[in-house]
Scaffold this active site. Structure first.
Site, PDB file in Angstrom:
ATOM      1  N   ASP A   1       0.819  -1.204   0.000  1.00 46.40           N
ATOM      2  CA  ASP A   1       0.000   0.000   0.000  1.00 46.40           C
ATOM      3  C   ASP A   1       0.858   1.262   0.000  1.00 46.40           C
ATOM      4  O   ASP A   1       0.478   2.286  -0.565  1.00 46.40           O
ATOM      5  CB  ASP A   1      -0.939   0.005   1.206  1.00 46.40           C
ATOM      6  CG  ASP A   1      -2.113  -0.952   1.041  1.00 46.40           C
ATOM      7  OD1 ASP A   1      -2.325  -1.442  -0.084  1.00 46.40           O
ATOM      8  OD2 ASP A   1      -2.829  -1.192   2.032  1.00 46.40           O
TER       9      ASP A   1
ATOM     10  N   ASP B   1      -3.857   9.986   4.970  1.00 49.73           N
ATOM     11  CA  ASP B   1      -4.070  10.918   6.079  1.00 49.73           C
ATOM     12  C   ASP B   1      -3.042  12.039   6.091  1.00 49.73           C
ATOM     13  O   ASP B   1      -1.951  11.920   5.541  1.00 49.73           O
ATOM     14  CB  ASP B   1      -4.028  10.180   7.428  1.00 49.73           C
ATOM     15  CG  ASP B   1      -2.808   9.282   7.578  1.00 49.73           C
ATOM     16  OD1 ASP B   1      -1.702   9.705   7.203  1.00 49.73           O
ATOM     17  OD2 ASP B   1      -2.953   8.145   8.076  1.00 49.73           O
TER      18      ASP B   1
ATOM     19  N   TYR C   1      -3.075   4.635  10.333  1.00 52.43           N
ATOM     20  CA  TYR C   1      -2.711   5.225  11.636  1.00 52.43           C
ATOM     21  C   TYR C   1      -3.948   5.583  12.448  1.00 52.43           C
ATOM     22  O   TYR C   1      -4.007   5.404  13.669  1.00 52.43           O
ATOM     23  CB  TYR C   1      -1.849   6.460  11.367  1.00 52.43           C
ATOM     24  CG  TYR C   1      -1.187   7.089  12.572  1.00 52.43           C
ATOM     25  CD1 TYR C   1      -1.216   6.500  13.831  1.00 52.43           C
ATOM     26  CD2 TYR C   1      -0.496   8.296  12.435  1.00 52.43           C
ATOM     27  CE1 TYR C   1      -0.589   7.093  14.915  1.00 52.43           C
ATOM     28  CE2 TYR C   1       0.138   8.898  13.517  1.00 52.43           C
ATOM     29  CZ  TYR C   1       0.079   8.294  14.755  1.00 52.43           C
ATOM     30  OH  TYR C   1       0.703   8.889  15.822  1.00 52.43           O
TER      31      TYR C   1
END
Length: 292
Positions: free
Chosen positions: A73, A149, A191
């Site tokens: 990823d 993110d 996360y």
């Protein structure tokens, strides 16, 4: 959708990847596809790639129809930020461990890509990116995208950061914490999940705002519509860093303002017809294990 120009991006530190990429390139060429290979300095020093079109992804953005990432990823995140503004679709191939986005197994790569490219058997899923702009002295100091993110967190000194947060011009909170995560649905299983954030379906149309070890125990993750404009203001000078997908970083100073919003374009992520998001969750999070 016809794919005439395809780039393969690999994580070349992995065992046996060179052979797998060359086999894939040969397979694509036999279908009449022009193949490019992005492998950095690894290719230029490896004679196995002497007959290949080698270079770097940005060199071919104007001609590409498809990006194939062979890796994890993390490799896909890096490519995604580069191609999203060019509307180039992307396919993720994992090298042994199922990824949340790299969902085609390396052992099935030729069969799966044959169905996708030759037979047109695939689905396109659109993934939202978040844009972060750092304003310093009323000027844009830094501007970047994230697929997973944007994290604003304490730096090397280690003391908590202190900030104000507003959404669509409305004040939300003042907070002291180790940091805060602004996660897309794609990043909700990264996360953010480890920090206690919710799992968001890729098509949910929201962002999550997840505090990292807040001083006040009443601070909890907040889910907002992805159409909102979020403003982060650092109140006092402290060692603070802003991270984009954990791959790009900028230092923040007191009185810096960070503006966060949905990027204007979405990433086109191609899946096989039988792709199932909930199956991926079960496999990655061990939901299928029985409790005895």
């Amino acid at each position: 959708m016809h794919f005439k120009n395809v780039v393969i991006i690999g994580k070349y530190q992995a065992e046996n990847l060179t052979e797998q990429v060359l086999d894939l390139a040969k397979f694509l060429k036999e279908m009449g596809i022009k193949v490019y290979i992005d492998c950095g300095d690894f290719c230029s020093s490896n004679p196995a790639f002497s007959n290949c079109n080698i270079g770097k992804l940005p060199d071919w953005l104007e001609v590409l129809d498809l990006v194939i990432v062979v890796g994890g990823d993390g490799t896909l995140l890096s490519a995604a930020r580069q191609i999203v503004s060019h509307d180039i679709p992307i396919i993720g191939v994992n090298q042994g461990r199922l990824g949340f986005m790299t969902d085609i197994a390396i052992s099935d790569i030729l069969t799966a890509l044959g169905r996708i490219i030759q037979d047109g058997e695939y689905n396109i899923e659109e993934r939202t990116l978040i844009n972060g702009v750092v304003m310093r002295d009323n000027q844009i100091f830094h501007n970047a995208l994230a697929l997973n993110d944007i994290v604003i967190a304490r730096g090397a000194i280690g003391s908590m950061i202190e900030f104000d947060l507003s959404i669509d011009g409305q004040f939300v909170l003042s907070q002291k914490a180790d940091g805060v995560i602004f996660a897309t649905p794609t990043g909700s299983t990264a996360y953010s999940l480890a920090a206690g954030g919710p799992i968001l379906h890729p098509n949910s149309g929201v962002f999550s705002i997840v505090p990292i070890c807040p001083q006040s125990m009443t601070n909890r993750p907040l889910v907002v519509n992805d159409s909102v404009k979020i403003e982060f203001n650092q109140i006092r000078e402290n060692a603070t860093q802003m991270h984009f997908d954990g791959q790009e970083c900028v230092d923040l100073h007191a009185q810096d303002k960070v503006l966060l919003s949905k990027h204007g374009k979405t990433l086109k992520l191609i899946h096989p017809k039988d792709y199932n998001y909930y199956y991926t969750l079960r496999r990655k999070l061990d939901w299928s294990k029985r409790v005895s």
